[in-house]
Design a protein around this motif. Structure first.
Motif, PDB file in Angstrom:
ATOM      1  N   ILE A  30     -54.275  -5.633  -0.432  1.00  0.00           N
ATOM      2  CA  ILE A  30     -53.576  -6.463   0.557  1.00  0.00           C
ATOM      3  C   ILE A  30     -52.137  -5.970   0.648  1.00  0.00           C
ATOM      4  O   ILE A  30     -51.463  -5.710  -0.340  1.00  0.00           O
ATOM      5  CB  ILE A  30     -53.636  -7.946   0.161  1.00  0.00           C
ATOM      6  CG1 ILE A  30     -55.087  -8.431   0.182  1.00  0.00           C
ATOM      7  CG2 ILE A  30     -52.772  -8.798   1.081  1.00  0.00           C
ATOM      8  CD1 ILE A  30     -55.253  -9.849  -0.289  1.00  0.00           C
ATOM      9  N   ILE A  53     -60.554   2.761   7.178  1.00  0.00           N
ATOM     10  CA  ILE A  53     -59.876   2.106   6.061  1.00  0.00           C
ATOM     11  C   ILE A  53     -60.913   1.811   4.991  1.00  0.00           C
ATOM     12  O   ILE A  53     -61.989   1.280   5.283  1.00  0.00           O
ATOM     13  CB  ILE A  53     -59.189   0.796   6.503  1.00  0.00           C
ATOM     14  CG1 ILE A  53     -58.157   1.087   7.591  1.00  0.00           C
ATOM     15  CG2 ILE A  53     -58.525   0.105   5.321  1.00  0.00           C
ATOM     16  CD1 ILE A  53     -57.500  -0.161   8.136  1.00  0.00           C
ATOM     17  N   SER A  85     -59.077  -1.358   0.019  1.00  0.00           N
ATOM     18  CA  SER A  85     -57.630  -1.219   0.212  1.00  0.00           C
ATOM     19  C   SER A  85     -56.941  -2.510  -0.203  1.00  0.00           C
ATOM     20  O   SER A  85     -57.407  -3.615   0.109  1.00  0.00           O
ATOM     21  CB  SER A  85     -57.335  -0.909   1.682  1.00  0.00           C
ATOM     22  OG  SER A  85     -57.930   0.312   2.057  1.00  0.00           O
ATOM     23  N   LEU A 103     -60.768  -6.791   2.716  1.00  0.00           N
ATOM     24  CA  LEU A 103     -61.863  -6.384   3.610  1.00  0.00           C
ATOM     25  C   LEU A 103     -63.189  -6.383   2.856  1.00  0.00           C
ATOM     26  O   LEU A 103     -63.234  -6.160   1.643  1.00  0.00           O
ATOM     27  CB  LEU A 103     -61.599  -4.983   4.172  1.00  0.00           C
ATOM     28  CG  LEU A 103     -60.383  -4.836   5.082  1.00  0.00           C
ATOM     29  CD1 LEU A 103     -60.200  -3.374   5.451  1.00  0.00           C
ATOM     30  CD2 LEU A 103     -60.535  -5.677   6.337  1.00  0.00           C
ATOM     31  N   LEU A 138     -52.624  -4.812   6.141  1.00  0.00           N
ATOM     32  CA  LEU A 138     -53.814  -5.538   5.710  1.00  0.00           C
ATOM     33  C   LEU A 138     -53.375  -6.853   5.090  1.00  0.00           C
ATOM     34  O   LEU A 138     -52.614  -6.877   4.110  1.00  0.00           O
ATOM     35  CB  LEU A 138     -54.597  -4.702   4.692  1.00  0.00           C
ATOM     36  CG  LEU A 138     -55.916  -5.288   4.189  1.00  0.00           C
ATOM     37  CD1 LEU A 138     -56.894  -5.428   5.345  1.00  0.00           C
ATOM     38  CD2 LEU A 138     -56.499  -4.410   3.090  1.00  0.00           C
ATOM     39  N   HIS A 151     -57.698 -10.427   9.369  1.00  0.00           N
ATOM     40  CA  HIS A 151     -57.532  -9.409   8.323  1.00  0.00           C
ATOM     41  C   HIS A 151     -56.298  -8.531   8.522  1.00  0.00           C
ATOM     42  O   HIS A 151     -55.846  -7.919   7.546  1.00  0.00           O
ATOM     43  CB  HIS A 151     -58.782  -8.518   8.274  1.00  0.00           C
ATOM     44  CG  HIS A 151     -60.025  -9.233   7.883  1.00  0.00           C
ATOM     45  ND1 HIS A 151     -60.293  -9.623   6.602  1.00  0.00           N
ATOM     46  CD2 HIS A 151     -61.084  -9.645   8.636  1.00  0.00           C
ATOM     47  CE1 HIS A 151     -61.473 -10.237   6.549  1.00  0.00           C
ATOM     48  NE2 HIS A 151     -61.979 -10.265   7.781  1.00  0.00           N
ATOM     49  N   PHE A 152     -55.771  -8.448   9.761  1.00  0.00           N
ATOM     50  CA  PHE A 152     -54.693  -7.494  10.026  1.00  0.00           C
ATOM     51  C   PHE A 152     -53.530  -8.189  10.725  1.00  0.00           C
ATOM     52  O   PHE A 152     -53.692  -9.192  11.428  1.00  0.00           O
ATOM     53  CB  PHE A 152     -55.197  -6.339  10.896  1.00  0.00           C
ATOM     54  CG  PHE A 152     -56.280  -5.518  10.251  1.00  0.00           C
ATOM     55  CD1 PHE A 152     -55.974  -4.531   9.323  1.00  0.00           C
ATOM     56  CD2 PHE A 152     -57.621  -5.766  10.555  1.00  0.00           C
ATOM     57  CE1 PHE A 152     -56.982  -3.789   8.742  1.00  0.00           C
ATOM     58  CE2 PHE A 152     -58.620  -5.028   9.973  1.00  0.00           C
ATOM     59  CZ  PHE A 152     -58.301  -4.031   9.059  1.00  0.00           C
TER      60      PHE A 152
END
Length: 808
Positions: free
Chosen positions: A158, A152, A156, A210, A206, A187-188
């Motif tokens: 959110i 990823i 990327s 990150l 997400l 984060h996930f």
């Protein structure tokens, strides 16, 4: 079942009524039929073998033999039928499970049930039996791999979704995958989606931004859970690797660099090593340094920036007075896509060296002035400047003290000279006002400018020196004709009354006139040395310099000058013990039985320079066996470090160097050849520890008495001569005194060709021949006589100890 048709027959003649029953006999003209086209059965895959399931029977309108007689089932591994007869004689079939079902292998079983009648020919009818195998939760969800890797980008957004491989559950319905769970992660998160066929799959979402630089790899556990009771689950590891994006700009260690560099820094010298770091990786962190802004083209001409290392080095000549501050901005740019850069500000300040004299400029000056001029009247405007900086550029402006004027700062670096006291031409008809500007560097540099203020009056003032006493230090071995100092007097009178002439007042020192040693410029008072001075012969001079005006009658004044000769290290040490002829080697004998720590020899060196330059240290320059002898570096004593062994050679050579403390150091060497001899006499390491033999003790006493007697005798002679010369009246010399230079050269030649003993003898003979010796010469002779006596005592004691065979 019988079928009769009842009829009535009427006959008219005669009228008669007959009841007729007509039996209709069945023929097999109908095939058996089922009420539904298909029979649907739901059977759990957990149903045990032998379980029976009722089936709908077939219907045949025919009767008796022509009705349904039996049933048959299409071929099947899991089912069979059994024909049963009902109470009314009807036939029906039961479906029997003969083998366990497995929905995951076969979810639907299609069977054909055939009903056959008993007619001739037999007729039949069929119906489809559709067996739906009902699922039980006998399978856990599984993933096709245990580990999944997901890459990823760190930028990327959110909420972005990332598809994951869904778990597979052989079960269906509620027993299939019902939901997904994700291990705890900030984060996930996951979101369970339902497919067209009701399958469940999960999307990785997400939830927060990150940052690869904070965490490059995220290890997650994905769990698939079915809806059975009890629920079953399967897990898989999801490794999320965060791919770097060029989202970090290079950053310097400090945003601003303030660097100081001396203006005499050589070309190529390092100014600063810039260090920028980029938290990204790969090409995103490879940096290139470059200028983004600099104050002038001179910056790029003066400094070089290495684009790879960030080192800034000197490229051109630095000159504080030309350019003092270099401002520049340096950027560090990475090599990533959409490259980012960071910058820092660099201020290079060239530090000044005190290489520029301060400047003084008199902008205006009013002269002559009337003696009744009002107080606080401005008579001059002076400006000062210095191209240096810091203390080197801070200047102080002075005028001579005790003058009726003062300096008043009017603006930056501008001063006004104003009248501070009433002027009286009869007291001071003219002022030579010397403006002296001095910076605060080390060493300080100065400049001066002199203006003469005239008062209209007569010559009634004598010349005046700024100082009444001058102390001038002159380094010995100076060059003849060197300027020693400038002794400037001033006379406030006018015209010829202010013209001054300088000369030295005659004074003889040791039959040498001051005019033979020093010269003064009659016009400006510059004092020069006419000869080279030797500190070891002449240490100071005291005389007067007179300044005389040209008036009638002339007026004059004088000033005392004290010349101090400063010593240089121009005399090498002279080794006086052990005594040896010029250039010869000292040979000594020592018993082979000498104890450890015994005194072998003592080296004594003298230096006629001043105290600092005459400090002597001793060390071995050459030694046959470094483990056998030790040398005290301060007193020159050579002692044994151990006893002699049979392996030691009989002859030992010691080369001792005596160095003074001057810069550069001067030295003298002595070579001592030691021969070990076999003797029965025991060498004592300490005379105080073991008593000596009576005869040895007597020998030693004899030498000591001789030495002490010599010292006393020489001191007595020196004192008597001094008293006689002091009491004797000086007589006028009829002949010209001998030149002091000839005496000096004569002494130097004597020193070069004689030993220390003969030198002292020469001085004594010179002392007796002199009719009018100076007291300083007498003291010098006394000192040297005492020094010579000390040497004699050392020689006597050394000889006595050698003869006694003991350590001293």
């Amino acid at each position: 079942m019988s079928c009769y048709l009842k009829l009535e027959a009427i006959l008219e003649n005669p009228l008669r009524i007959f009841n007729i029953e007509l039996e209709i006999q069945d023929i097999n003209d109908n095939a058996p039929q089922f009420r539904r086209e298909a029979i649907h059965l739901d059977i759990s895959e957990a149903t045990p073998k032998g379980e029976r399931f009722s089936l709908s029977n077939a219907v045949d309108p025919d009767v008796r033999i022509n009705s349904v007689k039996t049933y048959s089932l299409s071929e099947s591994d899991h089912f069979n039928i059994e024909v049963q007869t009902g109470r009314d004689g009807s036939k029906f079939a039961e479906l029997i499970l003969i083998k366990n079902l497995d929905r995951e292998k076969q979810a639907i079983h299609n069977l054909i049930l055939t009903a056959i009648d008993g007619g001739t020919p037999a007729r039949s009818g069929t119906v489809s039996i559709i067996v739906h195998v009902l699922d039980t939760n006998d399978n856990a969800p599984t993933f096709d791999k245990h580990n999944y890797s997901l890459k990823i980008m760190e930028n990327s957004p959110i909420g972005e979704r990332f598809s994951l491989s869904n778990a597979v559950d052989a079960d269906v319905g509620i027993n299939s995958v019902n939901t997904y769970r994700l291990s705890e992660s900030e984060h996930f998160n996951i979101e369970v989606q339902t497919g067209r066929e009701g399958s469940k799959f999960a999307d990785l979402i997400l939830t927060t931004t990150l940052d690869r630089e904070q965490q490059a790899v995220h290890n997650l556990i994905l769990t698939a859970v079915d809806g059975g009771t009890p629920a079953r689950s399967g897990t898989a590891s999801v490794i999320v690797r965060v791919l770097d994006t060029n989202d970090n700009a290079p950053k310097f260690d400090q945003p601003t660099y303030n660097i100081k560099i001396m203006e005499n820094s050589p070309i190529g010298s390092l100014v600063v090593h810039l260090n920028a770091t980029d938290l990204d990786e790969g090409s995103n962190s490879d940096l290139i340094y470059s200028y983004s802004l600099y104050t002038s083209e001179k910056t790029q001409e003066t400094f070089n920036l290495n684009p790879s290392t960030g080192e800034i080095t000197v490229k051109g000549v630095l000159n504080y007075e030309d350019f003092r501050i270099y401002d520049m901005e340096v950027i560090a740019t990475d090599k990533g896509t959409n490259s980012l850069s960071g910058q820092c500000t660099i201020k290079i300040m060239v530090e000044d060296m005190n290489d520029n004299h301060p400047q003084i400029s008199i902008k205006s000056f009013q002269s002559p002035v009337s003696e009744d001029i009002k107080l606080d009247t401005v008579i001059a405007v002076v400006s000062v400047s210095d191209k240096d900086s810091g203390d080197n550029g801070v200047v102080d402006l002075h005028i001579p003290d005790h003058m009726p004027f003062k300096l008043r700062e009017s603006s930056d670096n501008y001063y006004e000279l104003v009248v501070s006291e009433p002027l009286d031409r009869e007291k001071v008809p003219e002022y030579d006002i010397t403006f002296t500007v001095t910076d605060r560097g080390s060493p300080p540099l100065s400049d001066n400018e002199t203006m003469t203020l005239e008062l209209l009056d007569v010559n009634d003032n004598v010349p005046q020196f700024p100082q009444s006493f001058y102390t001038i230090r002159v380094m010995e071995n100076n060059a003849p004709g060197a300027l020693l100092s400038s002794l400037t007097a001033f006379d406030p009178d006018l015209h010829e009354n202010q013209y001054l002439v300088y000369f030295i007042l005659e004074k003889e020192i040791a039959n040498t006139s001051m005019s033979m040693l020093f010269s003064i410029n009659p016009e400006n008072g510059n004092l020069y040395a006419l000869k080279t001075f030797d500190y070891e012969i002449e240490k100071e001079f005291l005389f007067h310099i007179e300044a005389r005006d040209s008036g009638s009658p002339p007026l004059s004044s004088n000033v005392t000058v004290h010349i101090i000769i400063v010593d240089q290290n121009d005399n090498a040490p002279v080794i006086v013990s052990p005594w040896r002829a010029h250039g010869s080697v000292v040979e000594e004998k020592i018993p082979r039985s000498t104890d450890k720590g015994s005194l072998v020899a003592k080296v004594i060196a003298l230096d006629v320079d001043s105290v600092h330059n005459s400090r002597i240290t001793y060390q071995f320059l050459q030694v046959t066996d470094a483990n056998l002898f030790s040398l005290d570096q301060y007193n020159g004593e050579i002692r044994t470090m151990r006893m002699f062994s049979y392996r030691d050679p009989r002859h030992q050579q010691l080369v001792v160097v005596a160095k003074d403390n001057g810069q550069p150091a001067l030295s003298a060497t002595v070579t001592i050849k030691l021969s070990t001899v076999e003797t029965a006499v025991k060498a004592y390491s300490d005379m105080t520890e073991v008593p000596l033999e009576y005869d040895i003790f007597s020998d030693l006493n004899l030498y000591l008495v001789i030495g002490l007697g010599s010292v006393s005798f020489l001191l007595l002679i020196t004192i008597l001569v001094t008293i006689v010369l002091k009491c004797q009246k000086p007589k006028a010399s009829k002949t010209a005194p001998p030149c002091r230079n000839s005496v000096i050269s004569e002494r130097n030649s004597t020193i070069a060709d004689s030993t220390l003993v003969s030198n002292d003898a020469y001085w004594y003979s010179l002392f007796l021949k002199r009719e009018q010796p100076d007291s300083s010469v007498v003291l010098k002779l006394a000192f040297e006589g005492g020094l010579f006596s000390h040497v004699l005592v050392s020689i006597f004691v050394s000889t006595a100890t050698k003869r006694a065979g003991s350590k001293f």
